[in-house]
Design an enzyme around this catalytic site. Sequence first.
Site, PDB file in Angstrom:
ATOM      1  N   ASP A   7      87.506  53.567  92.712  1.00 37.22           N
ATOM      2  CA  ASP A   7      87.355  54.347  91.491  1.00 37.22           C
ATOM      3  C   ASP A   7      86.532  55.581  91.870  1.00 37.22           C
ATOM      4  OD1 ASP A   7      87.333  54.946  88.661  1.00 37.22           O
ATOM      5  OD2 ASP A   7      85.272  54.211  88.630  1.00 37.22           O
ATOM      6  N   ASP A   9      84.630  58.092  89.247  1.00 33.39           N
ATOM      7  CA  ASP A   9      83.484  58.421  88.392  1.00 33.39           C
ATOM      8  C   ASP A   9      82.497  57.264  88.304  1.00 33.39           C
ATOM      9  OD1 ASP A   9      84.662  60.926  87.731  1.00 33.39           O
ATOM     10  OD2 ASP A   9      86.021  59.847  86.395  1.00 33.39           O
TER      11      ASP A   9
END
Length: 218
Positions: A7, A9
């Site tokens: 991922d 953020d």
Amino acid sequence: MKLTLFDLDETLIRGDCSSLWSAFMVKEGWVAEPDLFLRQDTEMMRLYAIGQMDMTEYMNWTLSPLKGRSEHEVSAMVTRFVHEVIADRVYADARQCIASHRANGDRTIVISASGEHLVAPIATYLGIDETLAIGVETANGRFTGFTQGVLTFREGKVARLMDLLNQDASLLAHAIFYSDSHNDLPLLTRVGRPSVVNPDAILLQHARQAGWPIHAWR
């Protein structure tokens, strides 16, 4: 070759690149109503944190300042954004983790619920060439202000990844996925090696119950 998924953020970087980009657009004068724009961004991110965000609505709102702008103009601004804002927010632990997986010859992919116009350049800066992100529509070389395709959000991450892997679910058996968000549970529960990073409260509880590795990256 093992599959390693990241991922973006709050996992590889401190903060959310979409919200940081919204503030950057305001600073650069690309937003007609700055206060309203930032208030709306804040409210939608609050809904994201509790799993109630309408991702299509959020993306269309945050893409609206790009409507009619050329791909070249946006790309040049994003390049500045990466170097002026994102570079100082990359976790040192994330850099080390990426380097380790690349040294092992793993196939590394950033899979993010942010727009591809942001995710791809940030991933490239981090040394990762392969990305899955929310598609951003252009026509005749200009942004329309809308998304396209299946959004890489929640179950959409699984769908887009399986398309990339030609529906070969066996590739997930030994895959590792690093994420901070409970919104990524659909994919975290599909991979053989889920690994949480700076998890939100909901994901932290789930990870503890499931016995998943928990990392505090700085």
